[in-house]
Design a protein around this motif. Structure first.
Motif, PDB file in Angstrom:
ATOM      1  N   TRP A   1       0.839  -1.201   0.000  1.00 11.49           N
ATOM      2  CA  TRP A   1       0.000   0.000   0.000  1.00 11.49           C
ATOM      3  C   TRP A   1       0.875   1.252   0.000  1.00 11.49           C
ATOM      4  O   TRP A   1       1.942   1.276   0.618  1.00 11.49           O
TER       5      TRP A   1
ATOM      6  N   PRO B   1     -14.318   2.167   2.020  1.00 15.23           N
ATOM      7  CA  PRO B   1     -13.259   2.718   1.172  1.00 15.23           C
ATOM      8  C   PRO B   1     -13.834   3.413  -0.055  1.00 15.23           C
ATOM      9  O   PRO B   1     -15.026   3.315  -0.339  1.00 15.23           O
TER      10      PRO B   1
ATOM     11  N   GLU C   1      -3.532   3.656  -0.452  1.00 13.13           N
ATOM     12  CA  GLU C   1      -4.063   3.248  -1.758  1.00 13.13           C
ATOM     13  C   GLU C   1      -3.285   2.058  -2.313  1.00 13.13           C
ATOM     14  O   GLU C   1      -2.062   1.986  -2.171  1.00 13.13           O
TER      15      GLU C   1
ATOM     16  N   THR D   1      -8.950   2.634  -1.892  1.00 10.51           N
ATOM     17  CA  THR D   1      -8.389   3.726  -1.088  1.00 10.51           C
ATOM     18  C   THR D   1      -9.102   3.772   0.258  1.00 10.51           C
ATOM     19  O   THR D   1     -10.341   3.846   0.309  1.00 10.51           O
ATOM     20  N   TRP D   2      -8.295   3.679   1.302  1.00 13.93           N
ATOM     21  CA  TRP D   2      -8.850   3.737   2.670  1.00 13.93           C
ATOM     22  C   TRP D   2      -8.411   5.016   3.370  1.00 13.93           C
ATOM     23  O   TRP D   2      -7.227   5.367   3.329  1.00 13.93           O
ATOM     24  N   TRP D   3      -9.339   5.681   3.989  1.00 13.33           N
ATOM     25  CA  TRP D   3      -9.051   6.750   4.945  1.00 13.33           C
ATOM     26  C   TRP D   3     -10.285   6.910   5.819  1.00 13.33           C
ATOM     27  O   TRP D   3     -11.317   6.285   5.547  1.00 13.33           O
TER      28      TRP D   3
ATOM     29  N   GLN E   1      -4.096   9.178   2.873  1.00 11.21           N
ATOM     30  CA  GLN E   1      -4.899   8.002   2.561  1.00 11.21           C
ATOM     31  C   GLN E   1      -3.975   6.830   2.236  1.00 11.21           C
ATOM     32  O   GLN E   1      -2.784   7.034   1.965  1.00 11.21           O
TER      33      GLN E   1
ATOM     34  N   ARG F   1      -4.465  13.158  -0.864  1.00 11.92           N
ATOM     35  CA  ARG F   1      -5.428  13.635  -1.862  1.00 11.92           C
ATOM     36  C   ARG F   1      -6.350  14.639  -1.175  1.00 11.92           C
ATOM     37  O   ARG F   1      -6.855  14.354  -0.097  1.00 11.92           O
TER      38      ARG F   1
ATOM     39  N   THR G   1      -8.902  -0.150  -7.853  1.00 16.49           N
ATOM     40  CA  THR G   1      -8.105   0.716  -6.977  1.00 16.49           C
ATOM     41  C   THR G   1      -8.882   0.908  -5.677  1.00 16.49           C
ATOM     42  O   THR G   1     -10.049   1.325  -5.696  1.00 16.49           O
TER      43      THR G   1
ATOM     44  N   ASP H   1      -8.015   2.069   9.216  1.00 16.44           N
ATOM     45  CA  ASP H   1      -7.638   2.042   7.798  1.00 16.44           C
ATOM     46  C   ASP H   1      -6.559   0.994   7.541  1.00 16.44           C
ATOM     47  O   ASP H   1      -6.555   0.339   6.497  1.00 16.44           O
TER      48      ASP H   1
END
Ligand SMILES: C[C@H](O)[C@H](O)[C@H]1CNC2=NC(N)=NC(=O)C2=N1
Length: 113
Positions: free
Chosen positions: A34, A75, A46, A87-89, A44, A39, A85, A100
């Protein structure tokens, strides 16, 4: 520290602690595929997952969506031909929470499921 993939997300409130600069490297070592990205000013996690076709990427998308619902943590998912794709936040704290990292590790684990 216990394995991230064996942990459970906790409710993440607006006053929950962000992962600190000191904690970040140790956590990143547990999810080496990861990338930490920024962003819109928000840190984050990704990762791009590659597949042979759309259907396989779509099926993995659905597995990640099921994981998100069971963890109560969600996500951003970008489904394309042969690629997902993830993306975790944490929206509530506009940054990275332990949740996350748990979800990133569990996403990796879905590849073997
Ligand atoms: C009420 C509900 O638990 C919250 O809105 C959850 C839902 N899923 C979530 N997912 C993510 N990624 N961040 C959050 O802050 C978040 N909050």
């Amino acid at each position: 520290m216990s394995e991230l993939k064996a942990m459970q997300c906790e409710a993440c409130r607006a006053d929950a602690p962000k992962v600190s600069d000191a904690e970040l490297p140790g956590l990143m070592r547990q999810i080496p595929d990861w990338a930490p990205i920024v962003r819109d000013g928000i840190l984050q996690l990704e990762r791009e997952f590659k597949f042979k076709n759309f259907k396989l990427a779509w099926a993995f998308h659905n597995k990640v969506a099921e994981l998100a619902e069971s963890e109560g943590h969600h996500p951003a998912l970008l489904l394309e031909w042969g690629k997902l794709t993830v993306t975790w936040w944490s929206h509530s704290i506009k940054g990275l929470h332990k949740n996350d990292f748990i979800c990133a590790a569990k996403t990796d684990n879905l590849l073997n499921a």
